[in-house]
Scaffold this motif. Structure first.
Motif, PDB file in Angstrom:
ATOM      1  N   SER A  23      38.280  48.209  40.463  1.00 35.35           N
ATOM      2  CA  SER A  23      38.486  48.475  38.907  1.00 35.35           C
ATOM      3  C   SER A  23      39.168  49.845  38.744  1.00 35.35           C
ATOM      4  O   SER A  23      39.311  50.180  37.778  1.00 35.35           O
ATOM      5  CB  SER A  23      37.034  48.427  38.386  1.00 35.35           C
ATOM      6  OG  SER A  23      35.902  49.454  39.043  1.00 35.35           O
ATOM      7  N   ARG A  24      39.017  50.856  39.828  1.00 35.77           N
ATOM      8  CA  ARG A  24      39.223  52.085  39.677  1.00 35.77           C
ATOM      9  C   ARG A  24      40.622  52.456  39.600  1.00 35.77           C
ATOM     10  O   ARG A  24      41.409  53.361  39.178  1.00 35.77           O
ATOM     11  CB  ARG A  24      38.855  52.992  40.755  1.00 35.77           C
ATOM     12  CG  ARG A  24      39.269  52.752  42.185  1.00 35.77           C
ATOM     13  CD  ARG A  24      38.801  53.603  43.099  1.00 35.77           C
ATOM     14  NE  ARG A  24      39.274  53.134  44.805  1.00 35.77           N
ATOM     15  CZ  ARG A  24      38.986  52.236  45.529  1.00 35.77           C
ATOM     16  NH1 ARG A  24      37.937  51.516  44.997  1.00 35.77           N
ATOM     17  NH2 ARG A  24      39.510  51.965  46.578  1.00 35.77           N
ATOM     18  N   TRP A  25      41.575  51.501  40.200  1.00 35.27           N
ATOM     19  CA  TRP A  25      43.114  51.385  39.835  1.00 35.27           C
ATOM     20  C   TRP A  25      43.304  51.304  38.750  1.00 35.27           C
ATOM     21  O   TRP A  25      43.065  50.581  37.892  1.00 35.27           O
ATOM     22  CB  TRP A  25      43.624  50.231  40.724  1.00 35.27           C
ATOM     23  CG  TRP A  25      43.407  50.431  42.297  1.00 35.27           C
ATOM     24  CD1 TRP A  25      43.038  51.410  42.912  1.00 35.27           C
ATOM     25  CD2 TRP A  25      44.066  49.384  43.059  1.00 35.27           C
ATOM     26  NE1 TRP A  25      43.071  51.146  44.330  1.00 35.27           N
ATOM     27  CE2 TRP A  25      43.583  49.857  44.417  1.00 35.27           C
ATOM     28  CE3 TRP A  25      44.650  48.116  43.271  1.00 35.27           C
ATOM     29  CZ2 TRP A  25      44.269  49.384  45.616  1.00 35.27           C
ATOM     30  CZ3 TRP A  25      45.105  47.641  44.456  1.00 35.27           C
ATOM     31  CH2 TRP A  25      44.656  48.133  45.582  1.00 35.27           C
ATOM     32  N   THR A  26      44.613  52.183  38.357  1.00 29.87           N
ATOM     33  CA  THR A  26      44.918  52.163  36.996  1.00 29.87           C
ATOM     34  C   THR A  26      46.438  51.555  36.799  1.00 29.87           C
ATOM     35  O   THR A  26      47.023  51.555  35.816  1.00 29.87           O
ATOM     36  CB  THR A  26      44.888  53.615  36.276  1.00 29.87           C
ATOM     37  OG1 THR A  26      45.576  54.615  37.048  1.00 29.87           O
ATOM     38  CG2 THR A  26      43.369  54.002  36.237  1.00 29.87           C
ATOM     39  N   GLN A  84      49.725  47.520  34.893  1.00 29.92           N
ATOM     40  CA  GLN A  84      48.744  48.473  34.163  1.00 29.92           C
ATOM     41  C   GLN A  84      48.106  47.456  33.297  1.00 29.92           C
ATOM     42  O   GLN A  84      48.503  46.292  33.113  1.00 29.92           O
ATOM     43  CB  GLN A  84      49.372  49.603  33.834  1.00 29.92           C
ATOM     44  CG  GLN A  84      50.170  50.624  34.687  1.00 29.92           C
ATOM     45  CD  GLN A  84      50.544  51.940  33.891  1.00 29.92           C
ATOM     46  OE1 GLN A  84      51.509  51.694  33.106  1.00 29.92           O
ATOM     47  NE2 GLN A  84      50.131  53.025  33.865  1.00 29.92           N
ATOM     48  N   ALA A  85      46.897  47.864  32.852  1.00 30.94           N
ATOM     49  CA  ALA A  85      46.270  47.425  32.031  1.00 30.94           C
ATOM     50  C   ALA A  85      47.041  46.711  30.854  1.00 30.94           C
ATOM     51  O   ALA A  85      46.758  45.723  30.279  1.00 30.94           O
ATOM     52  CB  ALA A  85      44.712  48.036  31.310  1.00 30.94           C
ATOM     53  N   GLN A  86      47.984  47.734  30.347  1.00 27.08           N
ATOM     54  CA  GLN A  86      48.778  47.222  29.049  1.00 27.08           C
ATOM     55  C   GLN A  86      49.800  46.288  29.579  1.00 27.08           C
ATOM     56  O   GLN A  86      50.470  45.901  28.512  1.00 27.08           O
ATOM     57  CB  GLN A  86      49.376  48.717  28.513  1.00 27.08           C
ATOM     58  CG  GLN A  86      50.066  49.553  29.310  1.00 27.08           C
ATOM     59  CD  GLN A  86      49.174  50.624  30.004  1.00 27.08           C
ATOM     60  OE1 GLN A  86      48.089  50.305  30.416  1.00 27.08           O
ATOM     61  NE2 GLN A  86      49.920  51.874  30.099  1.00 27.08           N
ATOM     62  N   GLY A  87      49.924  46.032  30.782  1.00 32.23           N
ATOM     63  CA  GLY A  87      51.153  45.067  30.756  1.00 32.23           C
ATOM     64  C   GLY A  87      51.894  45.589  32.186  1.00 32.23           C
ATOM     65  O   GLY A  87      51.693  46.325  32.995  1.00 32.23           O
ATOM     66  N   LEU A  88      53.053  44.894  32.195  1.00 34.88           N
ATOM     67  CA  LEU A  88      54.052  45.135  33.209  1.00 34.88           C
ATOM     68  C   LEU A  88      55.285  45.778  32.728  1.00 34.88           C
ATOM     69  O   LEU A  88      55.816  45.602  31.813  1.00 34.88           O
ATOM     70  CB  LEU A  88      54.735  43.610  33.799  1.00 34.88           C
ATOM     71  CG  LEU A  88      55.490  43.673  34.899  1.00 34.88           C
ATOM     72  CD1 LEU A  88      54.859  44.064  36.210  1.00 34.88           C
ATOM     73  CD2 LEU A  88      55.911  42.069  35.223  1.00 34.88           C
ATOM     74  N   PRO A 121      49.562  37.330  53.076  1.00 32.43           N
ATOM     75  CA  PRO A 121      50.256  36.233  53.276  1.00 32.43           C
ATOM     76  C   PRO A 121      51.016  35.850  51.986  1.00 32.43           C
ATOM     77  O   PRO A 121      51.204  36.586  50.968  1.00 32.43           O
ATOM     78  CB  PRO A 121      49.074  35.259  53.436  1.00 32.43           C
ATOM     79  CG  PRO A 121      47.869  36.010  53.436  1.00 32.43           C
ATOM     80  CD  PRO A 121      48.054  37.329  53.006  1.00 32.43           C
ATOM     81  N   ASP A 122      52.279  35.056  52.201  1.00 32.18           N
ATOM     82  CA  ASP A 122      52.958  34.609  51.224  1.00 32.18           C
ATOM     83  C   ASP A 122      52.724  32.953  50.930  1.00 32.18           C
ATOM     84  O   ASP A 122      53.096  32.175  51.936  1.00 32.18           O
ATOM     85  CB  ASP A 122      54.496  34.640  51.791  1.00 32.18           C
ATOM     86  CG  ASP A 122      55.545  34.362  50.490  1.00 32.18           C
ATOM     87  OD1 ASP A 122      55.096  34.022  49.484  1.00 32.18           O
ATOM     88  OD2 ASP A 122      56.524  34.672  51.046  1.00 32.18           O
ATOM     89  N   PRO A 123      52.321  32.706  49.894  1.00 28.97           N
ATOM     90  CA  PRO A 123      51.923  33.602  48.536  1.00 28.97           C
ATOM     91  C   PRO A 123      50.627  34.131  48.644  1.00 28.97           C
ATOM     92  O   PRO A 123      49.851  33.479  49.122  1.00 28.97           O
ATOM     93  CB  PRO A 123      52.150  32.794  47.408  1.00 28.97           C
ATOM     94  CG  PRO A 123      51.846  31.374  47.662  1.00 28.97           C
ATOM     95  CD  PRO A 123      52.287  31.338  49.306  1.00 28.97           C
ATOM     96  N   THR A 124      50.288  35.138  47.796  1.00 27.32           N
ATOM     97  CA  THR A 124      49.132  35.845  47.568  1.00 27.32           C
ATOM     98  C   THR A 124      48.908  35.895  46.048  1.00 27.32           C
ATOM     99  O   THR A 124      49.677  36.049  45.368  1.00 27.32           O
ATOM    100  CB  THR A 124      48.816  37.103  48.225  1.00 27.32           C
ATOM    101  OG1 THR A 124      48.734  36.949  49.554  1.00 27.32           O
ATOM    102  CG2 THR A 124      47.528  37.745  47.549  1.00 27.32           C
ATOM    103  N   VAL A 125      47.493  35.754  45.352  1.00 24.49           N
ATOM    104  CA  VAL A 125      47.338  36.121  43.909  1.00 24.49           C
ATOM    105  C   VAL A 125      46.581  37.424  43.982  1.00 24.49           C
ATOM    106  O   VAL A 125      45.585  37.525  44.703  1.00 24.49           O
ATOM    107  CB  VAL A 125      46.426  34.941  43.479  1.00 24.49           C
ATOM    108  CG1 VAL A 125      45.938  35.232  41.954  1.00 24.49           C
ATOM    109  CG2 VAL A 125      47.011  33.541  43.198  1.00 24.49           C
ATOM    110  N   LEU A 126      47.335  37.977  43.000  1.00 25.98           N
ATOM    111  CA  LEU A 126      46.815  39.579  42.752  1.00 25.98           C
ATOM    112  C   LEU A 126      45.968  39.431  41.445  1.00 25.98           C
ATOM    113  O   LEU A 126      46.661  38.950  40.627  1.00 25.98           O
ATOM    114  CB  LEU A 126      48.038  40.559  42.762  1.00 25.98           C
ATOM    115  CG  LEU A 126      47.586  41.834  42.096  1.00 25.98           C
ATOM    116  CD1 LEU A 126      46.750  42.533  42.725  1.00 25.98           C
ATOM    117  CD2 LEU A 126      48.973  42.764  41.665  1.00 25.98           C
ATOM    118  N   VAL A 127      44.797  39.520  41.590  1.00 22.04           N
ATOM    119  CA  VAL A 127      43.690  39.662  40.492  1.00 22.04           C
ATOM    120  C   VAL A 127      43.714  41.086  39.919  1.00 22.04           C
ATOM    121  O   VAL A 127      43.070  41.732  40.520  1.00 22.04           O
ATOM    122  CB  VAL A 127      42.368  38.886  40.914  1.00 22.04           C
ATOM    123  CG1 VAL A 127      41.636  38.849  39.719  1.00 22.04           C
ATOM    124  CG2 VAL A 127      42.790  37.454  41.500  1.00 22.04           C
ATOM    125  N   ALA A 128      44.372  41.192  38.908  1.00 27.18           N
ATOM    126  CA  ALA A 128      44.281  42.862  38.281  1.00 27.18           C
ATOM    127  C   ALA A 128      44.260  42.671  36.838  1.00 27.18           C
ATOM    128  O   ALA A 128      45.194  41.975  36.224  1.00 27.18           O
ATOM    129  CB  ALA A 128      45.430  43.394  38.999  1.00 27.18           C
TER     130      ALA A 128
END
Length: 270
Positions: free
Chosen positions: A22-25, A257-261, A121-128
């Motif tokens: 959660s600390r990643w922005t 980021q939280a506001q998108g890509l 690994p390929d693929p990986t799901v990034l939950v962010a």
């Protein structure tokens, strides 16, 4: 008679997941730098971005290196050792991840551990930031490129890799140079249009299986944002080139980021 088109590879179950703290922005994602000793401008731009980015994490989605013939290639004084020093320095202040591409699939755990980089690994799901992003290099889904898919199956076999890595380093470098020449010749003859894009049905299958809203990938060197059925999306990373004369420098990252890509152009190093 042409070779049969391969079946879409199934997404692994369960799908590996990377949960962003959660600390990643901000998270930067990049691919297809094809680093080599003859590309000092691209290498310098990459080093500068890794060590100055405001992102807390950087995800390298494959083909970071033009070729990788084994972790023992990072011997003292080598270009590979220079790249290891860059990664190690960057890993002191941010989290780095690496997913193998079609050029650097032989990057091994010894090199990554030496550099402070974590393997994906390929693929990986990034939950962010409340969303699920499917990450892949992308080459496994280029099903129309039948010749490449046959090559990919061969070189991903553990027996092939063991036999290749058992050869002397100089011999591996020579073989890799011949393979690069063949690849460049194909590019000159066919251009980007000669390489297949990702299979649309397979992309949707993977996204559904992973319960992800969007796929982020490289490999094709065709940066774009595609709208897909069911409200899903596909985001294609740019390749990098800060060394070829005759066209402007090219380099880009996707920043989550939280506001998108957001697509961010990477400046050339001073």
């Amino acid at each position: 008679m042409s070779a049969a088109r391969p079946s879409p590879p199934p997404a692994p179950q369960p799908v590996p997941e990377l949960h962003a703290p959660s600390r990643w922005t901000a998270i930067d994602i990049l691919s297809d730098l094809h680093l080599q000793a003859g590309l000092p401008g691209t290498t310098a731009a990459w080093a500068r971005h890794l060590t100055t980015t405001a992102a807390q994490a950087v995800i390298l989605l494959g083909d970071i290196f033009e070729v990788w013939v084994g972790d023992d290639a990072a011997e003292p004084g080598s270009f590979e050792a220079h790249c290891a020093a860059i990664l190690r320095e960057a890993s002191r202040t941010r989290t780095l991840y690496f997913m193998a591409g079609n050029r650097d699939f032989l990057v091994g755990p010894d090199f990554l551990a030496r550099c402070g980089v974590q393997a994906l690994p390929d693929p990986t799901v990034l939950v962010a930031f409340g969303r699920r992003w499917l990450l892949s290099h992308g080459d496994a889904l280029c099903l129309d490129d039948v010749e490449y898919q046959a090559f990919r199956r061969q070189v991903r076999e553990p027996s092939w890799q063991q036999a290749f890595l058992a050869q002397p380093l100089a011999q591996r470098r020579e073989l890799a140079a011949r393979m690069r020449c063949a690849s460049e010749q194909r590019k000159r003859e066919h251009g980007l249009e000669g390489y297949g894009d990702l299979d649309a049905a397979a992309v949707l299958d993977w996204l559904r299986a992973c319960e992800a809203e969007a796929l982020i990938h490289g490999h094709t060197h065709r940066p774009a944002d595609h709208s897909l059925p069911e409200g899903r999306q596909r985001h294609v990373l740019s390749d990098w080139d800060f060394d070829t004369h005759g066209h402007p420098p090219r380099g880009e990252v996707l920043r989550l980021q939280a506001q998108g890509l957001q697509r961010l152009a990477v400046p050339a190093a001073p």
